[in-house]
Design a protein around this motif. Sequence first.
Motif, PDB file in Angstrom:
ATOM      1  N   ASN A 144     168.372 -40.045  13.618  1.00 47.85           N
ATOM      2  CA  ASN A 144     166.651 -40.430  13.869  1.00 47.85           C
ATOM      3  C   ASN A 144     167.082 -41.829  13.926  1.00 47.85           C
ATOM      4  O   ASN A 144     166.491 -42.764  15.185  1.00 47.85           O
ATOM      5  CB  ASN A 144     166.371 -41.268  12.744  1.00 47.85           C
ATOM      6  N   ILE A 145     168.202 -42.861  13.465  1.00 54.42           N
ATOM      7  CA  ILE A 145     168.710 -44.362  13.610  1.00 54.42           C
ATOM      8  C   ILE A 145     168.811 -44.226  14.984  1.00 54.42           C
ATOM      9  O   ILE A 145     168.953 -44.232  16.620  1.00 54.42           O
ATOM     10  CB  ILE A 145     169.318 -44.812  13.115  1.00 54.42           C
ATOM     11  N   LEU A 146     169.774 -43.142  15.897  1.00 48.85           N
ATOM     12  CA  LEU A 146     170.451 -42.994  17.350  1.00 48.85           C
ATOM     13  C   LEU A 146     169.498 -42.216  18.796  1.00 48.85           C
ATOM     14  O   LEU A 146     169.281 -42.549  19.391  1.00 48.85           O
ATOM     15  CB  LEU A 146     171.399 -41.169  16.883  1.00 48.85           C
ATOM     16  N   PHE A 147     167.785 -41.835  17.917  1.00 50.88           N
ATOM     17  CA  PHE A 147     167.615 -41.372  19.157  1.00 50.88           C
ATOM     18  C   PHE A 147     166.493 -42.472  18.766  1.00 50.88           C
ATOM     19  O   PHE A 147     164.690 -42.302  19.510  1.00 50.88           O
ATOM     20  CB  PHE A 147     166.569 -39.897  18.522  1.00 50.88           C
ATOM     21  N   GLN A 148     166.498 -43.979  18.360  1.00 54.08           N
ATOM     22  CA  GLN A 148     165.384 -44.963  18.841  1.00 54.08           C
ATOM     23  C   GLN A 148     165.546 -45.407  19.766  1.00 54.08           C
ATOM     24  O   GLN A 148     164.162 -45.857  20.139  1.00 54.08           O
ATOM     25  CB  GLN A 148     165.700 -45.424  17.278  1.00 54.08           C
ATOM     26  N   ASP A 149     165.968 -45.357  20.638  1.00 50.18           N
ATOM     27  CA  ASP A 149     166.433 -45.622  22.129  1.00 50.18           C
ATOM     28  C   ASP A 149     166.482 -44.738  23.096  1.00 50.18           C
ATOM     29  O   ASP A 149     165.731 -43.342  22.957  1.00 50.18           O
ATOM     30  CB  ASP A 149     167.388 -46.267  22.332  1.00 50.18           C
ATOM     31  N   GLY A 150     166.063 -45.097  24.449  1.00 49.94           N
ATOM     32  CA  GLY A 150     165.611 -44.098  25.285  1.00 49.94           C
ATOM     33  C   GLY A 150     167.280 -42.985  24.953  1.00 49.94           C
ATOM     34  O   GLY A 150     168.282 -43.280  24.935  1.00 49.94           O
ATOM     35  N   LEU A 151     166.287 -41.745  25.871  1.00 53.48           N
ATOM     36  CA  LEU A 151     167.753 -40.601  26.279  1.00 53.48           C
ATOM     37  C   LEU A 151     168.823 -41.058  27.254  1.00 53.48           C
ATOM     38  O   LEU A 151     169.781 -40.228  27.071  1.00 53.48           O
ATOM     39  CB  LEU A 151     166.675 -39.361  25.735  1.00 53.48           C
ATOM     40  N   GLY A 152     168.392 -41.500  27.896  1.00 52.82           N
ATOM     41  CA  GLY A 152     169.411 -42.121  28.896  1.00 52.82           C
ATOM     42  C   GLY A 152     170.750 -42.281  28.732  1.00 52.82           C
ATOM     43  O   GLY A 152     171.971 -42.540  29.667  1.00 52.82           O
ATOM     44  N   GLU A 153     170.260 -43.442  27.567  1.00 50.16           N
ATOM     45  CA  GLU A 153     171.713 -44.347  26.495  1.00 50.16           C
ATOM     46  C   GLU A 153     172.927 -43.866  26.723  1.00 50.16           C
ATOM     47  O   GLU A 153     172.915 -42.160  26.462  1.00 50.16           O
ATOM     48  CB  GLU A 153     170.954 -44.500  25.864  1.00 50.16           C
ATOM     49  N   LYS A 154     174.031 -44.398  27.010  1.00 47.42           N
ATOM     50  CA  LYS A 154     175.744 -43.512  26.518  1.00 47.42           C
ATOM     51  C   LYS A 154     175.448 -43.483  24.686  1.00 47.42           C
ATOM     52  O   LYS A 154     175.500 -44.688  24.341  1.00 47.42           O
ATOM     53  CB  LYS A 154     175.981 -44.847  27.125  1.00 47.42           C
ATOM     54  N   VAL A 155     176.240 -42.268  25.116  1.00 44.67           N
ATOM     55  CA  VAL A 155     176.165 -42.609  23.125  1.00 44.67           C
ATOM     56  C   VAL A 155     177.154 -43.635  22.698  1.00 44.67           C
ATOM     57  O   VAL A 155     177.263 -44.374  21.609  1.00 44.67           O
ATOM     58  CB  VAL A 155     176.771 -41.056  22.674  1.00 44.67           C
ATOM     59  N   ILE A 156     178.155 -44.212  23.515  1.00 46.07           N
ATOM     60  CA  ILE A 156     179.175 -44.896  22.949  1.00 46.07           C
ATOM     61  C   ILE A 156     177.983 -46.287  22.964  1.00 46.07           C
ATOM     62  O   ILE A 156     178.931 -47.125  21.235  1.00 46.07           O
ATOM     63  CB  ILE A 156     180.203 -44.979  24.386  1.00 46.07           C
ATOM     64  N   ASP A 157     177.674 -46.105  23.181  1.00 43.29           N
ATOM     65  CA  ASP A 157     176.787 -47.957  23.564  1.00 43.29           C
ATOM     66  C   ASP A 157     175.651 -47.590  22.259  1.00 43.29           C
ATOM     67  O   ASP A 157     175.554 -48.545  21.351  1.00 43.29           O
ATOM     68  CB  ASP A 157     176.004 -48.252  24.988  1.00 43.29           C
ATOM     69  N   LEU A 158     175.630 -46.548  22.495  1.00 48.46           N
ATOM     70  CA  LEU A 158     174.592 -46.755  20.804  1.00 48.46           C
ATOM     71  C   LEU A 158     175.230 -46.514  19.497  1.00 48.46           C
ATOM     72  O   LEU A 158     174.835 -46.846  18.487  1.00 48.46           O
ATOM     73  CB  LEU A 158     174.138 -45.069  21.393  1.00 48.46           C
ATOM     74  N   LEU A 159     176.906 -46.104  19.265  1.00 46.60           N
ATOM     75  CA  LEU A 159     177.612 -45.632  18.011  1.00 46.60           C
ATOM     76  C   LEU A 159     177.701 -47.579  17.618  1.00 46.60           C
ATOM     77  O   LEU A 159     177.761 -47.947  16.480  1.00 46.60           O
ATOM     78  CB  LEU A 159     178.480 -45.251  17.770  1.00 46.60           C
ATOM     79  N   VAL A 160     178.123 -48.385  19.131  1.00 44.56           N
ATOM     80  CA  VAL A 160     178.368 -49.451  18.929  1.00 44.56           C
ATOM     81  C   VAL A 160     176.903 -50.741  18.258  1.00 44.56           C
ATOM     82  O   VAL A 160     176.865 -51.340  17.322  1.00 44.56           O
ATOM     83  CB  VAL A 160     179.205 -50.578  19.813  1.00 44.56           C
ATOM     84  N   ARG A 161     175.918 -50.208  18.996  1.00 42.49           N
ATOM     85  CA  ARG A 161     174.720 -50.890  18.793  1.00 42.49           C
ATOM     86  C   ARG A 161     174.116 -50.573  16.881  1.00 42.49           C
ATOM     87  O   ARG A 161     173.418 -52.146  16.986  1.00 42.49           O
ATOM     88  CB  ARG A 161     174.007 -50.452  19.923  1.00 42.49           C
TER      89      ARG A 161
END
Length: 637
Positions: free
Chosen positions: A182-199
């Motif tokens: 749920n947290i991972l998908f709160q942003d756009g789907l085009g984001e890099k997974v690495i950036d989302l993990l850090v963010r």
Amino acid sequence: MALDGITLHHLVHELAPKLEGARIDKITQPEKEEIHLQLRSQGQSYRLLLNISATGARLHLSQKNKKNPPSPPMFCMILRKHIEGGKILALEQLGLERIVLLTVQNYNEYGDLATFYLYLEIMGKHSNLILVDPQSGAILDGLKRYSHALSRHREVLPGRLYIAPPSQGKADPLGTEEDWRNILFQDGLGEKVIDLLVRYYAGISPELAREILTRTGLEQTISLDQCGDIDLSRIFQAYTLLANPAHTPPLEPTLYYQRGVNPTRPNSLPTAFTILPFQQYQGLPTQCFTSLAEAVESFYQSKASNNSLEAKRGSLRKILQEQLQHLNKKKGIYEDTLATAAKGLRYQRWGELLTANLYRLELGMREIVAEDYNEESLPQVTIPLDPQLTGIENSQRYYRLYNKAKATIQKTTPLKDAVEEEITYLHSVLLSLEQASAPSELDEVHKELIDENYLSGKHHGKSLAGEEKNNPGKNKKNGKNSKHSKGQSSKNAKGNKQDPKAESPQPKIYLSSQNRPILVGKNNRQNDWLTLKKGRPQDLWLHTKNIPGSHVLIPLEEGEEFPDDATLEEAAALAIHFSQAKGSTLVPVDYTHVKNIKKPNAAKPGMVIYDKNWTLYLTPQEEIVERLLASEGEEMP
């Protein structure tokens, strides 16, 4: 790398049982941004290091006792006043933020038992160490003080209310995959997974995020919309293993080094430390520890030593570069002077032609066109004349101009040659400086610059550092090949002999694939000693041809003229690696026997000459050089 929240959690978890209940015997501040707490607990002594530098903020136990300033800085005195002699009640991390809280109990100035908070905030250039009175929430002092002029969020000044750094709003470790998604998908789907993990997830650094993806086998650049359900499940499993402290397996603290570096070699610089073996560093040399605190201490102390080495290297580099700039300017002046004088050599021919054509010259003529009988084609030459002079006077004037140009060339050429030789020598010193890997090697370069009068002797006691490579050049007087290698010559510029009690240089020793020793000098002192003292007449000597580099020696047995081909090529590869030709192809390497090597009188340190040699052209193979470097320091058979 800096301590991320996950690594810091495990570090605090490891240190807390040792430090809680410890008494603070003494507080020192050996460096501007570093505090040492000397602790005593259950008969054991500890030294807790708290550092807030921009690139090395951390805490760990330390065995190194650093020199303290003559008088303690203000913050150190504040700490001594309030918490020296006190007891550490707790050591804890605030969530997975990079903030560590030490709770200390001690008697205040009124003799009452009081509690104090010491916050270590690890935030890059904004890192700080702040002492707070928990009853009032007021700041007693901070290692770095700043007002609203520097930070709109808070002030760190005595008497101001302590305000914690702004929260990043990241999620603490999540136990269920559904919450995590749920947290991972709160942003756009085009984001890099690495950036989302850090963010979005607390405690994760970019390095840890890369490791999470490495363990899943996915590309580092993969975006969220490219991940299927199975991919996301694998990412969550790796996340749980590495970023959720409740599920982390037993720690295996590890230091990683660059390829070709021997971790057991002194002054080896690690590039990363991890709580577990990381797959992204697979294949790199490693050093394992039983304690995370020991790994952190080893990493940062190596880094601090390297920073000190680089600072010393930089000071010497600046001296050499300024001297080279001055010499290059002189060289340019000499070259311009010689170029102008070279044009004056034609005046001799003009004077001769005027003498041969005196019968045609009349007073008042401004020029004359004459045939140049010195060339077969008899070209026409136009010669300017001074109309106020007679023909013979014009001829004599050109002879005088020719003699002046000739004298200028005779006087300027030796000066230009001397400057070029000095430039070549300083380039060899600069090369050895850049290749220095130990303080002792920088010290040898420093002493050499003093002996050669580039530095004042009053600085001799300072421990600078540098390792060098030598440099080949051309001896203008005898035309023989000459080589520069850094080191100590038998006499300095003033002719003073070396100190006989001085410690012998220690050239590096490598082993060939045939288990034969190969000796390499790393600066002029080592090169001179290796070639002129250590080397026996039958030993084989190598050096890159007319390129600054190290002296290389292959010891040979009596009656043995050459070593095996493999050893010869590997020695040549080392000569290229430790030279300005490093990374080049088909590099010429001269080799000859030591009996053919001579050192001219009053030669610069590291300069030798030889008139009989063979030349090998070689392109070193990287894997061979790495294997040779890894053998450094092994005992000779």
